[in-house]
Scaffold this active site. Structure first.
Site, short mmCIF file in Angstrom:
data_model
loop_
_atom_site.label_atom_id
_atom_site.label_comp_id
_atom_site.label_asym_id
_atom_site.label_seq_id
_atom_site.Cartn_x
_atom_site.Cartn_y
_atom_site.Cartn_z
N SER A 1 31.13 69.09 71.03
CA SER A 1 30.47 69.35 72.27
C SER A 1 31.55 69.47 73.37
CB SER A 1 29.33 68.48 72.67
OG SER A 1 28.82 68.91 73.93
N ARG B 1 30.81 75.10 66.60
CA ARG B 1 29.68 74.85 66.32
C ARG B 1 28.56 75.63 67.17
NH1 ARG B 1 25.35 73.58 64.14
NH2 ARG B 1 24.44 71.35 63.83
N THR C 1 22.83 66.72 75.95
CA THR C 1 22.93 65.44 75.10
C THR C 1 22.01 64.80 75.79
OG1 THR C 1 25.20 65.74 74.74
CG2 THR C 1 24.19 63.62 74.91
N CYS D 1 32.58 84.61 61.58
CA CYS D 1 32.85 82.95 61.19
C CYS D 1 33.96 82.75 61.74
CB CYS D 1 32.96 83.13 59.56
SG CYS D 1 33.73 81.26 58.95
N CYS E 1 34.82 75.69 55.47
CA CYS E 1 33.66 75.78 56.42
C CYS E 1 33.62 74.52 57.17
CB CYS E 1 32.30 75.71 55.48
SG CYS E 1 30.77 75.45 56.46
N CYS F 1 29.37 75.24 61.03
CA CYS F 1 29.05 75.72 62.35
C CYS F 1 27.63 76.47 62.52
CB CYS F 1 29.94 76.67 63.20
SG CYS F 1 30.31 78.19 62.18
N CYS G 1 26.78 81.73 60.30
CA CYS G 1 26.31 82.69 59.31
C CYS G 1 25.03 82.46 58.88
CB CYS G 1 27.33 82.38 57.87
SG CYS G 1 27.24 80.50 57.53
#
Length: 541
Positions: A45, A295, A331, A486, A510, A513, A516
């Site tokens: 984050s 992410r 958050t 991606c 990978c 995130c 896709c």
């Protein structure tokens, strides 16, 4: 294994749920499963953190050593009008949601590690390295718990010498706090029709780097946000951040709304060229990258928020879409949603109830400051999509600053992000500059900094419903956008010796995130949890 409550995901929502449950009743047995190799390994984050929920959960968080070290000292907001130009926005004209006085710049991963310590001190059992891969159901259709994935299975499905079967964790109530686009949460929303009557969820892809910079360029506590270039050149929406944390470090990132229509857009490359803008480069020049990650974030707001309860459990946090996109913060609202969930579950357990639909959650959530905050700022995201960053922000200023979110209408945003893509032939191609190795970099060297690793000989966790669609449909119509959306180089279109094309999935790259799963125009890719401990290992992200 039997528990009163099983929680899937050791993010801020899940850990807050666990802590609050044990605060309310130390006799309640609580288990948290986390797919990362450790708590915080998969947490990414910005993050500017508002302490509202933490103040309620642990009023003495300072004495307990919570990792909040850098209070915000200033906000700079720019509209980037070109590759070299920028307009600094006076604070008077900035939506008040972007003012960060009293907030802290933190590593959310480190905050989650600290929350896990508090949870364990309260008697919560936490199992990192175990991916929840299956929802278990009672005979009446209510959720019974979860099963973790088998480990030591080869790509061909055979049991290797290291094989270890998954565990079944049964609970009176199961809380799903997997974060944005959670694998099991997605299944629950479909099974129980939790999104019925709601608008489709909307998302962005956030790409972030941690840098160490020269001391003379560092201003601890400074928050910088920008909108406009480079995304404006491709007709995309989104914005960027650069936060000065402690130890001569900054975090820098770009959020690209996944509602973009040009399939040639590459969020990764947009981020790389953004760092060359003078407003940003003046801080980074002469510095060194420490870490990289990406992410998806959930940004649909209340209009897209599903029903959060179902027989046997709850969705909390970003799994339920609680992020406040107007603040670029989620958050505090995620934590509060989990704390409310804990209170509702504790009440049910005290009444000897189990596996029912905790419908009282909806009323408790609606009565909270978290819901009221999201309601006040509900029109920010749709306004950005409808009118773009500049006019959308002007609308947000009027709506939020002048009318305090009480205008008597709610804007609509009814088209899913994946359905926004136009045919490649109808869109201008984008030629991105080559990375210079100083401010901008390639995907593979970036993924290396995320410490991503998966057991190589395991079933592919990026599953195609139809293996022919990438080449026959997506390549033909959209120039297969997976090659570009991606941020980790997972998807490639390869030339075969006979001149044909094939779609290659480099699952080892990978970073989890979920882009896709969200943006594929045919909705042909399903992200499922790989073997436990696989994926990134983020330090201080």
């Amino acid at each position: 294994m039997e528990y009163d409550v099983v929680i899937v995901g050791a993010g801020p929502a899940g850990l807050s749920t666990a802590c609050r449950l044990r605060q309310l009743n130390p006799e309640v047995s609580v288990c948290v499963v986390e797919k990362g190799s450790e708590v915080g390994a998969h947490i990414l984050s910005g993050a500017v953190f508002e302490t509202t929920a933490l103040n309620e959960l642990f009023p003495d968080w300072k004495e307990k050593g919570a990792p909040l070290h850098t209070e915000v000292t200033g906000d700079d907001i720019y509209m980037l009008t070109g590759a070299e130009k920028a307009l600094k926005i006076p604070g008077l004209f900035v939506p008040k949601t972007m003012h960060n006085h009293g907030n802290y710049i933190i590593s959310l991963g480190n905050l989650c590690r600290w929350l896990a310590e508090q949870a364990e001190a309260l008697g919560v059992e936490i199992f990192p390295g175990f991916a929840a891969s299956e929802i278990l159901f009672n005979d009446d259709g209510s959720v019974k718990g979860i099963a973790t994935g088998d480990m030591g299975v080869s790509a061909g499905g055979e049991q290797k010498d290291s094989y270890m079967p998954g565990m079944e964790l049964h609970a009176k109530y199961t809380v799903f706090s997997e974060g944005c686009r959670g694998q099991l949460g997605k299944q629950l929303i479909a099974k129980f029709k939790l999104d019925e009557g709601k608008e489709p969820q909307h998302y962005g892809i956030g790409i972030k780097e941690l840098w160490t910079i020269p001391p003379e360029q560092h201003q601890q506590g400074l928050v910088v946000h920008t909108a406009g270039w480079p995304l404006s050149e491709s007709g995309s929406a989104g914005g960027s951040f650069l936060y000065h944390i402690e130890d001569n470090q900054v975090v820098v990132g770009l959020i690209t709304d996944l509602s973009y229509s040009n399939p040639h857009v590459s969020p990764f490359d947009e981020f790389q060229r953004y760092k060359h803008h003078p407003v940003i480069a003046k801080y980074l020049t002469g510095g060194a990258r420490v870490s990289y990650g990406a992410r998806a974030i959930v940004k649909g707001g209340l209009q897209s928020q599903p029903k959060m309860s179902f027989p046997g459990g709850l969705l909390v946090g970003d799994n339920a879409g609680t992020l406040n996109f107007a603040k670029i913060k989620g958050t505090h609202t995620a934590m509060k949603s989990g704390m409310i969930g804990a209170e509702v579950i504790a009440e049910a357990l005290a009444g000897n109830r189990q596996s029912d639909d905790l419908t009282s959650y909806a009323a408790a959530y609606k009565a909270s400051w978290a819901w009221k905050e999201l309601h006040t700022q509900r029109n920010f995201g749709p306004a950005q999509h409808k009118w773009g960053n500049l006019l959308g922000s002007a609308y947000a200023f009027i709506d939020i600053n002048i009318f305090n979110g009480k205008l008597p209408w709610t804007l609509s945003d009814p088209t899913p992000d994946y359905a926004q893509l136009k045919p490649a032939a109808d869109c201008p191609k984008i030629v991105y500059p080559k990375p210079d190795g100083k401010l901008s970099f390639d995907k593979l060297s970036s993924v290396f900094l995320s410490n991503t690793n998966h057991e190589e000989d395991q079933p592919c966790h990026l599953q195609l419903k139809d293996k022919d669609i990438p080449i026959q449909v997506n390549l033909a119509k959209f120039d297969e956008p997976a090659q570009r959306y991606c941020p980790a180089g997972v998807y490639e279109v390869i030339d075969n010796p006979d001149g044909s094309k094939r779609f290659q999935i480099n699952a080892q790259n990978c970073v989890h995130c979920k882009t896709c799963d969200i943006k594929d125009p045919a909705q042909n890719i399903t992200w499922v949890a790989p073997e436990g401990t696989g994926g990134p290992n983020y330090p201080n992200m």
